[in-house]
Design a protein around this motif. Structure first.
Motif, PDB file in Angstrom:
ATOM      1  N   LEU A   1      43.394  46.627  40.977  1.00  0.00           N
ATOM      2  CA  LEU A   1      42.687  45.703  40.327  1.00  0.00           C
ATOM      3  C   LEU A   1      43.734  44.968  39.385  1.00  0.00           C
ATOM      4  CD1 LEU A   1      39.876  44.761  39.749  1.00  0.00           C
ATOM      5  CD2 LEU A   1      39.636  46.652  38.252  1.00  0.00           C
ATOM      6  N   ALA A   2      43.580  43.730  38.957  1.00  0.00           N
ATOM      7  CA  ALA A   2      44.400  43.036  37.987  1.00  0.00           C
ATOM      8  C   ALA A   2      43.593  42.124  37.287  1.00  0.00           C
ATOM      9  CB  ALA A   2      45.998  42.417  38.730  1.00  0.00           C
ATOM     10  N   ASN A   3      43.928  42.001  36.082  1.00  0.00           N
ATOM     11  CA  ASN A   3      42.989  40.962  35.328  1.00  0.00           C
ATOM     12  C   ASN A   3      43.930  39.615  35.436  1.00  0.00           C
ATOM     13  OD1 ASN A   3      45.298  41.014  33.505  1.00  0.00           O
ATOM     14  ND2 ASN A   3      43.941  41.419  31.686  1.00  0.00           N
ATOM     15  N   PRO A   4      43.388  38.411  35.082  1.00  0.00           N
ATOM     16  CA  PRO A   4      43.882  37.178  35.210  1.00  0.00           C
ATOM     17  C   PRO A   4      45.106  36.841  34.483  1.00  0.00           C
ATOM     18  CG  PRO A   4      41.693  37.058  34.775  1.00  0.00           C
ATOM     19  CD  PRO A   4      41.866  38.239  34.524  1.00  0.00           C
ATOM     20  N   ALA A   5      45.582  37.560  33.431  1.00  0.00           N
ATOM     21  CA  ALA A   5      46.594  37.818  32.591  1.00  0.00           C
ATOM     22  C   ALA A   5      47.825  38.222  33.328  1.00  0.00           C
ATOM     23  CB  ALA A   5      46.447  38.442  31.165  1.00  0.00           C
ATOM     24  N   MET A   6      47.534  39.267  34.024  1.00  0.00           N
ATOM     25  CA  MET A   6      48.414  39.896  34.842  1.00  0.00           C
ATOM     26  C   MET A   6      49.024  39.076  36.085  1.00  0.00           C
ATOM     27  SD  MET A   6      50.558  42.510  35.078  1.00  0.00           S
ATOM     28  CE  MET A   6      50.220  44.143  34.505  1.00  0.00           C
ATOM     29  N   ALA A   7      47.894  38.748  36.735  1.00  0.00           N
ATOM     30  CA  ALA A   7      48.173  37.663  37.846  1.00  0.00           C
ATOM     31  C   ALA A   7      49.008  36.358  37.380  1.00  0.00           C
ATOM     32  CB  ALA A   7      46.758  37.184  38.465  1.00  0.00           C
ATOM     33  N   ALA A   8      48.414  35.757  36.180  1.00  0.00           N
ATOM     34  CA  ALA A   8      49.154  34.661  35.620  1.00  0.00           C
ATOM     35  C   ALA A   8      50.680  35.050  35.609  1.00  0.00           C
ATOM     36  CB  ALA A   8      48.845  34.203  34.392  1.00  0.00           C
ATOM     37  N   GLU A   9      51.182  36.174  34.909  1.00  0.00           N
ATOM     38  CA  GLU A   9      52.489  36.608  34.656  1.00  0.00           C
ATOM     39  C   GLU A   9      53.126  36.517  36.244  1.00  0.00           C
ATOM     40  OE1 GLU A   9      54.646  36.989  32.569  1.00  0.00           O
ATOM     41  OE2 GLU A   9      53.006  36.370  31.002  1.00  0.00           O
TER      42      GLU A   9
END
Length: 200
Positions: free
Chosen positions: A21-29
């Motif tokens: 599971l990843a949050n949008p901030a992690m995915a954006a990186e």
């Protein structure tokens, strides 16, 4: 979901580092969406600056040591810019017996190539011995008896180590000792990896 609103890049991984599971901030990186990170290896997304650091952490996790682990990493951020920072992994589970998941947080430190981290100051043979005793569950009093020091003497060495490594408690000191190669992973009772030439 609160997890999605957290501004800090966060992911939940299995003990092998696969993203669950990843949050949008992690995915954006990573220049993608949270769903596309699922199943990816976090250490392929964020390349460690020092491979031995990861091996020591993996060994500590295999032995079910529950401490906070930090890895200096670099990666291609949005737009292909090389970035560097620090991944922090906290083992989490409902019970001690369960195989933990890893709560992974990313701290972005900058862009461009990261400067290599300075080598930690060597530990003295006495400091290594005290760390090995603590890792084995010894109290301060027992560590003092086994090293022929006073309790104040043991605390003096621990304060020096804490200041040198920026550790906030004894658990973190032991975790850093394993991560820095001061203690030999996979050996019980805990043993110093090698004697340092630094005077006591």
């Amino acid at each position: 979901m609160v997890f999605d609103r957290v501004a800090v890049p966060v992911a939940v991984c299995d003990v092998y580092g696969a993203v669950q599971l990843a949050n949008p901030a992690m995915a954006a990186e990573c220049g993608t969406t949270p769903g596309r990170l699922r199943g990816r290896d976090v250490l392929e997304l964020f390349r460690p600056l020092e491979a031995t650091q990861v091996e020591r952490i993996a060994e500590a996790l295999r032995l079910r040591h529950r401490s906070r682990y930090q890895v200096s990493v670099r990666w291609r951020g949005p737009g292909g810019v090389e970035r560097h920072g620090e991944l922090t992994a906290d083992p989490v589970s409902d019970t001690v017996e369960e195989t933990p998941a890893l709560l992974v947080m990313l701290r972005v430190l900058g862009e461009g190539e990261a400067a290599p981290e300075p080598s930690p100051a060597p530990v003295t043979p006495m400091e290594a011995r005290i760390l090995a005793l603590l890792a084995g569950g010894a109290t301060t009093a027992r560590a003092a008896r086994e090293t022929d020091l006073t309790v104040d003497g043991v605390n003096y060495h621990l304060r020096r180590l804490s200041a040198r490594w920026g550790a906030s408690n004894r658990t973190e000191l032991v975790a850093r000792a394993y991560a820095l190669g001061v203690l030999t992973p996979g050996v019980w009772p805990p043993t110093p990896a090698a004697a340092s030439g630094e005077p006591e």
